[in-house]
Design a protein around this motif. Structure first.
Motif, PDB file in Angstrom:
ATOM      1  N   ASP A   1       0.776  -1.416   0.025  1.00  0.00           N
ATOM      2  CA  ASP A   1       0.052  -0.120   0.111  1.00  0.00           C
ATOM      3  C   ASP A   1       0.900   1.269  -0.162  1.00  0.00           C
ATOM      4  O   ASP A   1       0.366   2.549   0.694  1.00  0.00           O
ATOM      5  N   GLY A   2       1.999   1.117  -0.656  1.00  0.00           N
ATOM      6  CA  GLY A   2       2.935   2.504  -0.769  1.00  0.00           C
ATOM      7  C   GLY A   2       3.880   2.647   0.340  1.00  0.00           C
ATOM      8  O   GLY A   2       4.337   3.550   0.394  1.00  0.00           O
ATOM      9  N   HIS A   3       3.788   1.464   1.308  1.00  0.00           N
ATOM     10  CA  HIS A   3       4.676   1.837   2.366  1.00  0.00           C
ATOM     11  C   HIS A   3       5.765   0.524   2.576  1.00  0.00           C
ATOM     12  O   HIS A   3       5.453  -0.524   2.349  1.00  0.00           O
ATOM     13  N   ASP A   4       6.836   1.076   2.948  1.00  0.00           N
ATOM     14  CA  ASP A   4       7.962  -0.014   3.026  1.00  0.00           C
ATOM     15  C   ASP A   4       7.583  -0.985   4.370  1.00  0.00           C
ATOM     16  O   ASP A   4       7.487  -0.460   5.509  1.00  0.00           O
ATOM     17  N   THR A   5       7.945  -2.116   4.170  1.00  0.00           N
ATOM     18  CA  THR A   5       7.583  -3.026   5.026  1.00  0.00           C
ATOM     19  C   THR A   5       8.861  -3.363   5.950  1.00  0.00           C
ATOM     20  O   THR A   5       8.805  -4.175   7.009  1.00  0.00           O
ATOM     21  N   GLY A   6       9.886  -2.753   5.442  1.00  0.00           N
ATOM     22  CA  GLY A   6      11.355  -2.927   6.532  1.00  0.00           C
ATOM     23  C   GLY A   6      12.177  -3.798   5.916  1.00  0.00           C
ATOM     24  O   GLY A   6      11.841  -4.975   5.853  1.00  0.00           O
ATOM     25  N   ALA A   7      13.465  -3.600   6.115  1.00  0.00           N
ATOM     26  CA  ALA A   7      14.665  -4.312   6.115  1.00  0.00           C
ATOM     27  C   ALA A   7      14.358  -5.050   7.603  1.00  0.00           C
ATOM     28  O   ALA A   7      15.145  -6.291   7.639  1.00  0.00           O
ATOM     29  N   ALA A   8      14.019  -4.456   8.703  1.00  0.00           N
ATOM     30  CA  ALA A   8      14.029  -5.260   9.821  1.00  0.00           C
ATOM     31  C   ALA A   8      12.797  -4.979  10.500  1.00  0.00           C
ATOM     32  O   ALA A   8      12.347  -3.872  10.270  1.00  0.00           O
ATOM     33  N   TRP A   9      12.584  -5.295  11.760  1.00  0.00           N
ATOM     34  CA  TRP A   9      11.504  -4.929  12.566  1.00  0.00           C
ATOM     35  C   TRP A   9      11.880  -4.699  13.954  1.00  0.00           C
ATOM     36  O   TRP A   9      12.321  -5.405  14.765  1.00  0.00           O
TER      37      TRP A   9
ATOM     38  N   VAL B   1       1.917 -13.585   6.094  1.00  0.00           N
ATOM     39  CA  VAL B   1       2.146 -12.343   6.602  1.00  0.00           C
ATOM     40  C   VAL B   1       1.733 -11.513   5.567  1.00  0.00           C
ATOM     41  O   VAL B   1       2.334 -10.977   4.584  1.00  0.00           O
ATOM     42  N   VAL B   2       0.676 -10.666   6.049  1.00  0.00           N
ATOM     43  CA  VAL B   2       0.177  -9.553   5.221  1.00  0.00           C
ATOM     44  C   VAL B   2       0.161  -8.350   6.278  1.00  0.00           C
ATOM     45  O   VAL B   2      -0.910  -8.147   6.855  1.00  0.00           O
ATOM     46  N   PRO B   3       1.140  -7.535   6.272  1.00  0.00           N
ATOM     47  CA  PRO B   3       1.139  -6.339   7.370  1.00  0.00           C
ATOM     48  C   PRO B   3       0.248  -5.299   7.085  1.00  0.00           C
ATOM     49  O   PRO B   3      -0.089  -4.793   5.683  1.00  0.00           O
ATOM     50  N   ARG B   4      -0.564  -4.730   7.936  1.00  0.00           N
ATOM     51  CA  ARG B   4      -1.480  -3.674   7.886  1.00  0.00           C
ATOM     52  C   ARG B   4      -1.011  -2.541   8.679  1.00  0.00           C
ATOM     53  O   ARG B   4      -0.518  -2.729   9.869  1.00  0.00           O
ATOM     54  N   ARG B   5      -1.170  -1.437   8.118  1.00  0.00           N
ATOM     55  CA  ARG B   5      -0.774  -0.139   9.295  1.00  0.00           C
ATOM     56  C   ARG B   5      -1.755  -0.093  10.309  1.00  0.00           C
ATOM     57  O   ARG B   5      -2.941  -0.363  10.201  1.00  0.00           O
ATOM     58  N   VAL B   6      -0.989   0.284  11.284  1.00  0.00           N
ATOM     59  CA  VAL B   6      -1.780   0.501  12.986  1.00  0.00           C
ATOM     60  C   VAL B   6      -2.376   1.671  12.919  1.00  0.00           C
ATOM     61  O   VAL B   6      -3.269   1.960  13.416  1.00  0.00           O
ATOM     62  N   ASP B   7      -1.761   2.688  12.572  1.00  0.00           N
ATOM     63  CA  ASP B   7      -1.971   4.389  12.474  1.00  0.00           C
ATOM     64  C   ASP B   7      -1.722   4.647  11.132  1.00  0.00           C
ATOM     65  O   ASP B   7      -0.622   4.639  10.558  1.00  0.00           O
TER      66      ASP B   7
END
Length: 443
Positions: A201-209, A246-252
């Motif tokens: 959705d246009g947002h980087d899921t991250g190289a790390a968490w 794993v399908v990440p969704r934004r929390v805010d």
């Protein structure tokens, strides 16, 4: 004097930007919330802080308590770096658990020059007011990692579990997990979840968490992580079911929410706190920066995304019975409720400064492009779709203003957090749909 210590305006000139009921030390730098925990009738909240705005000063654990989650008392720091110890250059993020009636912290100890922060534990024998000397309980990773920090510990199915934030060049973002029977001896149990870096959705899921948190909602194990990369630093707070693809969704869906901290079990159910980052350049800071969000009750939406609402006790901050919002005059602390429908809420700070919250069909938009004449303040728009659920018992929008903080919650459980910096002090004027209601807020 460092850049972050310079300030073009005096603290008195921007006193209206100081929050009244969001957690913040009187001065200095605040970032990640850590280890919220209920002990008896009180909730303890810890947070990374520095007493000054100099980023070279090692981070300590600030400490606040509350009996209702909205009226907080600040205390002396509960934990500070020990010279020559495993956290000599900073007590970084982690969480707390109750261990036979004692509050036990797990956190990252920073020592400059070491490749990774150490996973440390320390025990409080005074109910969470202060913590004793730390020691390392998990070894550094054997596989070269981009990052390895921020433990989170919880009890589940007769076992203590721990996850740590990590990332690997060849595997992407990762949540290594460990298990223990005594909170001291930990056995590696493999990655709880991993995801190759991508864009969602246009947002980087991250190289790390960073800052992994684990919640159990409706019998499902939900991870909350902060996406991070070496070149870009912090990005978004994401959530996903660890037992499904794993399908990440934004929390805010706002611009200034990061490093969420979970309380798995509270009197209100599972909660999240977050760090509300600054929305202005460091050269525009005065004597403080950073604040903690309102605590949020969370649940799962139909798409498995994490939804939010303020803790119910936020209502006790309201002064009076409420009045029509349209045409109301307000100070720097207020709540505006739009029960249903479309329309605009505009808070006019002056003829030149205003923030616009627009409800339109299924979309809520915040436009802060004209919220401040301060050259250091950030502008722009933020938007979330599928924002409204007319079948819920929640209003279409709850708009909560506390100085420079704006948190907007929708009936579908979407939330947008941002920061605004009007140069004109109150009184401010509200323009709103005819059905909107207004309350001043006070502790």
């Amino acid at each position: 004097m460092t850049q972050t210590q310079s300030a073009p305006r005096s603290a008195d000139a921007v006193a209206h930007l100081r929050p009244a009921f969001h957690v913040r030390p009187p001065r200095g730098y605040l970032n990640d919330p850590n280890g919220p925990i209920e002990v008896g009738d009180d909730v303890h909240l810890y947070f990374q802080s520095r007493p000054v705005l100099d980023m070279h000063v090692p981070v300590e654990w600030g400490h606040a308590t509350s009996s209702d989650y909205v009226r907080w008392t600040l205390h002396r720091p509960a934990m500070a770096p020990r010279p020559g110890g495993p956290d000599t250059d900073g007590c970084w993020s982690g969480n707390t658990v109750l261990d036979n009636g004692r509050v036990r912290a797990f956190y990252s100890g920073n020592v400059e020059g070491r490749p990774y922060q150490s996973v440390l534990t320390a025990v409080s024998d005074d109910g969470g007011t202060s913590f004793g000397p730390p020691h390392q309980v998990v070894p550094d990773p054997s596989d070269p990692a981009i990052m390895f920090r921020d433990p989170f510990v919880w009890w589940e199915n007769g076992t203590w579990w721990m996850v740590v934030g990590a990332g690997y060049v060849d595997r992407g973002a990762s949540i290594p997990s460990y298990r223990s029977t005594d909170l001291e001896n930990w056995t590696y149990a493999g990655p709880l979840a991993e995801l190759a870096r991508g864009v969602l959705d246009g947002h980087d899921t991250g190289a790390a968490w960073e800052c992994p948190q684990m919640l159990t909602i409706d019998g499902r194990r939900i991870a909350v992580v902060a996406s991070w990369s070496p070149e870009g630093g912090p990005a978004e707070v994401l959530s996903f079911d660890v037992d499904a693809p794993v399908v990440p969704r934004r929390v805010d869906h706002g611009t200034n929410f990061y490093a969420a901290s979970a309380l798995r079990d509270s009197r209100f159910g599972p909660l999240l706190f977050g760090w509300l980052t600054e929305g202005r350049d460091p050269a525009g800071w005065t004597d403080w920066a950073g604040v903690i969000s309102l605590p949020r009750v969370v649940w799962l939406g139909p798409d498995s995304s994490l939804r939010s609402a303020p803790v119910p006790t936020v209502d006790t901050l309201r002064v009076g019975q409420g009045a029509p919002a349209d045409g109301a005059s307000t100070g720097a602390q207020c709540e505006i409720v739009v029960p249903e429908g479309s329309g605009q809420v505009v808070i006019h700070f002056s003829e030149q400064e205003r923030v616009v919250i627009e409800l339109d069909a299924d979309t809520l938009t915040i436009d802060r492009s004209q919220a401040s004449r301060d050259d250091h303040a950030h502008g722009g728009r933020m938007q979330v779709t599928e924002a409204f659920d007319p079948a819920s018992d929640r209003p279409a929008a709850r708009i909560i203003l506390d100085g420079s903080i704006l948190e907007v919650f929708t009936s579908a459980g979407r939330v947008l957090s941002t920061r605004i910096y009007p140069t004109t002090p109150p009184t401010w004027q509200i323009q709103a749909p005819p059905t909107a209601r207004y309350w001043p807020l006070a502790r």
